[in-house]
Design a protein around this motif. Structure first.
Motif, PDB file in Angstrom:
ATOM      1  N   MET A  21      40.454  46.651  43.844  1.00 27.72           N
ATOM      2  CA  MET A  21      40.322  47.952  44.784  1.00 27.72           C
ATOM      3  C   MET A  21      40.576  49.046  43.727  1.00 27.72           C
ATOM      4  SD  MET A  21      39.144  47.707  47.700  1.00 27.72           S
ATOM      5  CE  MET A  21      39.811  49.261  48.385  1.00 27.72           C
ATOM      6  N   PRO A  22      40.298  50.206  44.225  1.00 25.94           N
ATOM      7  CA  PRO A  22      40.795  51.546  43.307  1.00 25.94           C
ATOM      8  C   PRO A  22      42.190  51.683  43.439  1.00 25.94           C
ATOM      9  CG  PRO A  22      38.723  51.844  44.647  1.00 25.94           C
ATOM     10  CD  PRO A  22      39.208  50.566  45.034  1.00 25.94           C
ATOM     11  N   GLY A  23      43.020  51.901  42.378  1.00 26.56           N
ATOM     12  CA  GLY A  23      44.364  51.971  42.640  1.00 26.56           C
ATOM     13  C   GLY A  23      45.260  50.732  42.685  1.00 26.56           C
ATOM     14  N   ALA A  24      44.398  49.694  42.147  1.00 26.05           N
ATOM     15  CA  ALA A  24      45.270  48.599  42.114  1.00 26.05           C
ATOM     16  C   ALA A  24      46.004  48.347  40.694  1.00 26.05           C
ATOM     17  CB  ALA A  24      44.665  47.236  42.289  1.00 26.05           C
ATOM     18  N   GLY A  25      45.328  49.307  39.794  1.00 29.57           N
ATOM     19  CA  GLY A  25      46.063  49.071  38.249  1.00 29.57           C
ATOM     20  C   GLY A  25      45.402  48.252  37.510  1.00 29.57           C
ATOM     21  N   LYS A  26      44.033  48.141  37.759  1.00 28.90           N
ATOM     22  CA  LYS A  26      43.011  47.142  36.804  1.00 28.90           C
ATOM     23  C   LYS A  26      43.415  47.789  35.381  1.00 28.90           C
ATOM     24  CE  LYS A  26      39.484  47.847  39.271  1.00 28.90           C
ATOM     25  NZ  LYS A  26      40.092  48.790  40.321  1.00 28.90           N
ATOM     26  N   THR A  27      43.035  48.997  35.178  1.00 32.80           N
ATOM     27  CA  THR A  27      42.740  49.779  33.801  1.00 32.80           C
ATOM     28  C   THR A  27      44.387  49.748  33.215  1.00 32.80           C
ATOM     29  OG1 THR A  27      40.805  50.776  34.366  1.00 32.80           O
ATOM     30  CG2 THR A  27      42.203  51.676  32.429  1.00 32.80           C
ATOM     31  N   TYR A  28      45.170  50.128  34.091  1.00 34.09           N
ATOM     32  CA  TYR A  28      46.525  50.241  33.516  1.00 34.09           C
ATOM     33  C   TYR A  28      46.894  48.959  32.977  1.00 34.09           C
ATOM     34  CZ  TYR A  28      51.609  50.486  33.374  1.00 34.09           C
ATOM     35  OH  TYR A  28      52.946  50.425  33.133  1.00 34.09           O
ATOM     36  N   TRP A  29      46.763  47.559  33.831  1.00 36.07           N
ATOM     37  CA  TRP A  29      47.356  46.650  33.293  1.00 36.07           C
ATOM     38  C   TRP A  29      46.451  45.937  32.203  1.00 36.07           C
ATOM     39  CZ3 TRP A  29      51.975  44.935  33.467  1.00 36.07           C
ATOM     40  CH2 TRP A  29      52.974  45.393  34.300  1.00 36.07           C
ATOM     41  N   GLY A  30      45.062  46.184  32.544  1.00 35.14           N
ATOM     42  CA  GLY A  30      44.180  45.887  31.160  1.00 35.14           C
ATOM     43  C   GLY A  30      44.644  46.203  29.747  1.00 35.14           C
ATOM     44  N   ARG A  31      45.130  47.464  29.869  1.00 38.31           N
ATOM     45  CA  ARG A  31      45.331  47.996  28.720  1.00 38.31           C
ATOM     46  C   ARG A  31      46.705  47.542  28.255  1.00 38.31           C
ATOM     47  NH1 ARG A  31      42.057  52.483  27.504  1.00 38.31           N
ATOM     48  NH2 ARG A  31      41.251  53.488  29.327  1.00 38.31           N
ATOM     49  N   ARG A  32      47.682  47.343  29.104  1.00 34.16           N
ATOM     50  CA  ARG A  32      48.881  46.932  28.650  1.00 34.16           C
ATOM     51  C   ARG A  32      48.824  45.156  28.180  1.00 34.16           C
ATOM     52  NH1 ARG A  32      54.085  47.959  32.015  1.00 34.16           N
ATOM     53  NH2 ARG A  32      54.965  46.717  30.267  1.00 34.16           N
TER      54      ARG A  32
END
Length: 160
Positions: free
Chosen positions: A1-12
């Motif tokens: 879902m939007p806002g779940a942190g997919k990109t943030y956690w993917g990068r980390r």
């Protein structure tokens, strides 16, 4: 879902493990020369989902190495994409309640193509979550977005 942190956690996760990271929406935008919002507006959501499927399959087929991919929130819900992703690797659902998602989307200020068409972003998010949850719950792992740490992923990848 939007806002779940997919990109943030993917990068980390990618940085932590020294793996390449690809955001599917950014990959599509780069190849099409338009943002996801522009594509959906210009060609329709249905046509965008066909493009999304094409690029997901291309991306999965173009690498023999481990890679972290953050897909769009709707990706698993169309064109058999969840099955495709599960066959290609480990699929993680970052589960979050509506309050968490809404708060993050409001804070981001990013343009969310499927949320911008309504006067009630919160209502639209709730509707999307209800429709998408059955697809998301097919993931290999379901993690609570607000409780994740890199250790969580160490445990998952230690089982592979």
């Amino acid at each position: 879902m939007p806002g779940a942190g997919k990109t943030y956690w993917g990068r980390r996760i990618a940085a932590h493990y020294g793996l390449p990271f690809i955001d599917l929406d950014e990959y599509i935008s780069s190849n099409e020369g338009k943002s996801v919002a522009q594509l959906i507006q210009e060609v329709s959501e249905e046509t965008f989902r066909d493009l999304e499927n094409k690029y997901l399959i291309r991306l999965i087929g173009s690498t023999d190495n481990r890679v972290v991919i953050a897909c769009g929130g709707g990706t698993p819900c169309f064109s058999g994409n969840m099955r495709t992703m599960k066959m290609a690797g480990i699929v993680v659902y970052l589960e979050a309640d509506l309050e968490y998602l809404y708060s993050n989307v409001q804070r981001d200020g990013d343009i969310r193509p499927l949320l911008g068409k309504t006067t009630s972003v919160r209502y639209q998010m709730e509707r999307l979550l209800q429709l998408r949850r059955p697809y998301y719950e097919q993931a290999h792992y379901i993690l609570q977005a607000k409780d994740i740490s890199l250790t969580t992923f160490d445990e998952i990848l230690g089982n592979v």
